[in-house]
Design an enzyme around this catalytic site. Structure first.
Site, PDB file in Angstrom:
ATOM      1  N   GLY C 149    -145.687  -2.384 -96.576  1.00 43.64           N
ATOM      2  CA  GLY C 149    -144.627  -2.159 -97.692  1.00 43.64           C
ATOM      3  C   GLY C 149    -143.457  -2.800 -97.308  1.00 43.64           C
ATOM      4  O   GLY C 149    -143.379  -3.478 -96.055  1.00 43.64           O
ATOM      5  N   CYS C 150    -142.808  -3.171 -98.263  1.00 46.63           N
ATOM      6  CA  CYS C 150    -141.381  -4.008 -98.203  1.00 46.63           C
ATOM      7  C   CYS C 150    -140.459  -3.268 -97.092  1.00 46.63           C
ATOM      8  O   CYS C 150    -140.023  -4.245 -96.072  1.00 46.63           O
ATOM      9  CB  CYS C 150    -140.748  -4.004 -99.613  1.00 46.63           C
ATOM     10  SG  CYS C 150    -140.330  -2.617-100.323  1.00 46.63           S
ATOM     11  N   TYR C 151    -140.209  -1.954 -97.152  1.00 43.75           N
ATOM     12  CA  TYR C 151    -139.034  -1.331 -96.276  1.00 43.75           C
ATOM     13  C   TYR C 151    -139.762  -1.556 -94.785  1.00 43.75           C
ATOM     14  O   TYR C 151    -138.966  -1.858 -93.858  1.00 43.75           O
ATOM     15  CB  TYR C 151    -138.624  -0.121 -96.590  1.00 43.75           C
ATOM     16  CG  TYR C 151    -137.733  -0.106 -97.921  1.00 43.75           C
ATOM     17  CD1 TYR C 151    -136.514  -0.383 -97.938  1.00 43.75           C
ATOM     18  CD2 TYR C 151    -138.292   0.758 -98.839  1.00 43.75           C
ATOM     19  CE1 TYR C 151    -135.829  -0.291 -98.763  1.00 43.75           C
ATOM     20  CE2 TYR C 151    -137.282   1.024 -99.808  1.00 43.75           C
ATOM     21  CZ  TYR C 151    -135.913   0.716 -99.724  1.00 43.75           C
ATOM     22  OH  TYR C 151    -135.149   0.916-101.045  1.00 43.75           O
ATOM     23  N   SER C 154    -139.284  -4.817 -93.109  1.00 44.52           N
ATOM     24  CA  SER C 154    -137.917  -5.177 -92.668  1.00 44.52           C
ATOM     25  C   SER C 154    -137.467  -4.379 -91.502  1.00 44.52           C
ATOM     26  O   SER C 154    -136.577  -4.414 -90.606  1.00 44.52           O
ATOM     27  CB  SER C 154    -137.107  -4.774 -93.798  1.00 44.52           C
ATOM     28  OG  SER C 154    -136.898  -3.442 -93.721  1.00 44.52           O
TER      29      SER C 154
END
Lengths: 347, 347, 347, 347
Positions: C149-151, C154
């Protein structure tokens, strides 16, 4: 490997040259200059370049700083290139000037609109106007390129063929252009402070913007007669991109499809020109980050007008990308080299 | 009619004072000062004020410029008010300082964080901290108001009652705030140039922002013991508004609804505080242009954390609106006078 | 030339796969699917792809539509891949799933947070979690990749090494993330209507966002023990990019420089990880359009906290770019192929 | 106290009527309707109205829902008002329709451009076109107001006096308008999804936008002869505001100052019209949130053109603010009541 120097690499167009050339397979940046950042690494000053291993800034905007370069890009305030270009040419270096100093065939026009003395009247006649889709042949043979202005690029590309064809009235050309704020450069002025422009929009430079004579010079060339235009730029609250809406009066009865075809035919095989078909019309972001110009048209039978919409990225096709396209031409490289990102980062 | 002077009316908070006071039924702006715009009309310099018939700019940021005013607002760089306030008070003028000079009970804290010598250590003890929802009584009696900082306002309002109640651990307060760019003032710096911040976002001032001690001073007051906070501000690519996300550790088992209730009870009757109920949470734009603070909370049983979200307009409740609220209090006017726009221009 | 199919090519991540793969020297897109655009050219539907000469949309999101492809990307709503993956794997096709269906080692976690029945509990154990900087070896050998996932991307990248090192308290991890709106997908909902979000900012998904267990799974792996995190996402008024501010409690006395060094050492040689040095901190736009993750840290001695700031492009390193990076690994290609744009279009 | 009903209060213009009327000293909103939100409080649906104590939504867009109201505002899709207005008028209620149904003197024009059957051909002749600066007298006496479109308001106000004066050629009027996205309404369409328009800009509705005949109707009235215009709208990536750039051909030799004077004289005493003087030109944000129209002009001797720039807030002077201005007129209240915010929230 072509050795490249960039004089004035701290401005937006200078930075953009680095960004594009950093991925160019046949070019190597060997010198970048900045009077304010001597000795510093580009990534220290601009974190967006973290990891770039090019040269540090040379502190002098002088020919010495780019000694040994095959091609020199000048990204400087108007007027500065006038003195820099002769010594560079003398050393056999090819020069691509992103400012206005060598865009005009007639130095007097430059003097009138830029309020500067043009000391290189003879030299400017030898410069090629760096719009490859129209002057490819001249560019290939030139040592000095006057790289076009951003607004003029967005206007000349769609209108030139229509004037050549004689379909529109050269005496009634109304250009209503809108540009992202990067077109104003890396400004430290309160008027460009983020909150001032956020959610805002305005016209500026009415009846006097300096891109007017450049547009007129080239459209006159296309029309085969003197053309005057009414040019009104606006400031869009975005970082990048120009959209020009060009209002033309038809001289004969044509359809939208016929205009699309004449443009598509004129630009057949051009890698960077994209003529859209109704019902599509160009959107600003469809060009941002690419070297492409998208063009769309609509004929309005009711008013006998034609409306042309064009979009470019002011920093790429409107400046540094076009400059690299010109570099490819004068260095006998494939014209699209280093400019292969045809499709923008979207949304 | 109360006569009002604004020293430093060219900055954003000075402008905002004019905007608010221009519609205030019991106040009349009789003096505005600007060292750079002496003799000019406000509307000439800032076209958003076209049609405003107030005084022209006085060119001196001095007490003389506001002679005859009942209330004087100071919208000046930190440190400048230290010398200006004593002569104003001596003339019996009430002073509302929008800078930090009189926000601290202890001048030493100011000196440590602002790196300036505080020459008015005694005076600062007499100043009221201008957060009416907590210090209304003190404000009414004060001649000098230290108007709170924008971030502190957004943090103290929601957290103060929770500390008072003892529901959260005073040793684990993490504040993650996000502010529109107007909070930085009317900047002529390349870092605030529109294209730099467009589509951008960043943290800044980590582990050292000067609003930290102000937050700590007030939260310590609420907790009844010394509180240290970790405060991290960010720059949002918008003109206005602050949203603070405050991460707290629960000291007892409570529900979201219980926290909403305790806050609603604490702020019952407060015209500018709006405690939202689940499932709503405040959005930045719901406060912009108003003097309101919206607050929402969520308890996370899984991690034993409480997350508090607050929004204010940094220029209104975070600066000039709160200053006018304070003016109303010290002048015995209805507290909401001139601040009646409860519902923002939206969308 | 690797033949690639994209099931679900009308969403933002599907579009982004096309954008990246269109310039990939060793991949050829031979199939794209869209239930709503069967038979249409991509450029007709999305003008930003004008000039792209790939296949027309196949109207069925089925294995047949990607017959003959070596690698199949799935860009579909959560849950749909569960049924699609087995037949693809049976035909010997490699699968990179951009949804959440195969990100979890434990299908039960998926079921709890996604409220869906996981019908492929055994298969999910064989999937590699597609974060190459941590699982490169596993990815190279896998037939099925659960693309992160993107979050989580990060957050895991900066925090994993710090937990491994034992420098921060695994019980006090506060994650305050901010994402551009493209993370929500191509939404036709009034809440995502342009004016609603313009100039706006908000927190959402408090105490329940579905990326929480994914972050916890991987940080637990790094810490060597179960980790719970408090994760609060926000919606930034920009199209792209994630900036995560991660608040950590120090377990030993270290300096900012020591943390920078430990991270730099951990990611030495990684082409897409850039650890900045004080005084620089990552800005959102420094990553947008690239597959890079920039990381900056600050130690706050006063509060014994460490603040970590990371930025990625949610559509590139947070989705489609990372997926191509994974494709390169499972196809034995240079890991950076097609992802060479290290420096963003800026400003 | 005037009792006011709003039929269609969930759209942007309906919401905006509430926002303005909530602070109106002589109006009380007694009914709001919404087919989708029956029985709910406005603040539950739209958090920006938190604290507003008006009526809950009535679920029917019918005359019954506004029984007892003195004035009824209709904020509905085009065509719906045609059936609603007669029963309202029969009950003696005054009606202000924010849609297009009653803007045209000639129902046939409406039918041609809106592709709807106009069933109230006689009634539309009795309606006043609600542009007070031109039709104040008619409005005062009317029971039914056709509230002007947003683009027409921005165009008619500056151009009408110039045509009346005979200074510009009525056969060569080129209108290039740019509007914020709220003009499209509260859309749940992917084309209006935030990321699509962020950093974007486009022209739309070329050679066929339905505001064209409305502009032509009124400019013909000003010119005393039939006028056709070429009208090209664009979508600005902001929430609010319209800036129209109007390109006119001069019929006599005049200066910028003379044009400024003629406009200033024509609008002398008008509270909402502000004619700027060179070198100022209107900026979008100088009007946002206010009921004002700012106008600037430049004469270009070189091309014999005049460029007119006007700005309004499309939601205020372009819709709901003008509607309230009309309400004040038909109710014999001071025209500026409730519209006193002359100076925008800025920056």
């Amino acid at each position: 490997m072509i050795k490249v120097g960039i004089i004035g690499a701290t401005g937006y167009t200078g930075n953009e040259l680095v960004r594009i050339l950093a991925n160019h397979p046949e070019a190597e940046i060997t010198a970048i200059t900045s009077r304010t950042n001597a000795g510093r690494k580009l990534e220290e000053v601009y974190g967006n370049f973290t990891g770039w291993n090019g040269p540090v800034f040379s502190g002098s905007d002088s020919p010495d700083a780019v000694a040994g370069c095959d091609v020199v890009f000048l990204a400087l305030p108007h007027g500065v290139a006038l003195e820099l270009v002769p010594p560079l040419l003398e050393k056999g270096q090819k020069v691509i000037d992103l400012g206005a100093d060598f865009r005009f065939r007639d130095a007097a026009t430059y003097q009138t609109w830029y309020k500067l003395t043009h000391t290189q009247g003879e030299l400017t006649k030898t410069a090629a106007y760096g719009l490859p889709e129209i002057y490819r042949k001249e560019i290939r043979q030139a040592m000095l390129i006057g790289n076009p202005g951003c607004y003029p690029t967005s206007v000349i590309l769609p209108v030139y063929p229509l004037l050549k064809e004689g379909w529109v009235d050269p005496d009634r050309i109304i250009i209503d252009s809108k540009s992202g704020v990067s077109g104003a450069g890396r400004k430290a002025e309160a008027a460009y402070n983020y909150p001032e422009l956020f959610g805002n929009f305005k016209a500026y430079g009415l009846a006097g913007h300096r891109h007017t004579p450049e547009i007129e010079q080239e459209l006159s060339h296309g029309a085969g007669r003197a053309v005057k235009v009414s040019f009104t730029p606006h400031l869009l609250p975005v970082a990048r991109g120009i959209l020009s809406t060009i209002h033309l009066s038809l001289t004969k009865s044509v359809t939208t499809q016929e205009v699309e075809e004449i443009l598509a035919r004129y630009y057949q095989g051009e890698p960077f020109i994209k003529v859209l078909k109704e019902p599509q019309l160009p959107e600003l972001k469809w060009a941002v980050g690419t070297n492409c110009c998208q063009i769309g048209v609509r004929v309005d039978k009711r008013t006998n007008q034609m409306i042309v919409v064009s979009v470019i990225d002011n920093m790429v096709k409107g400046a540094s990308g076009q400059a690299v396209q010109n570099m490819n031409l004068i260095c006998d490289l494939p014209e699209t080299m280093g400019l292969q990102q045809q499709w923008p980062v979207y949304p």
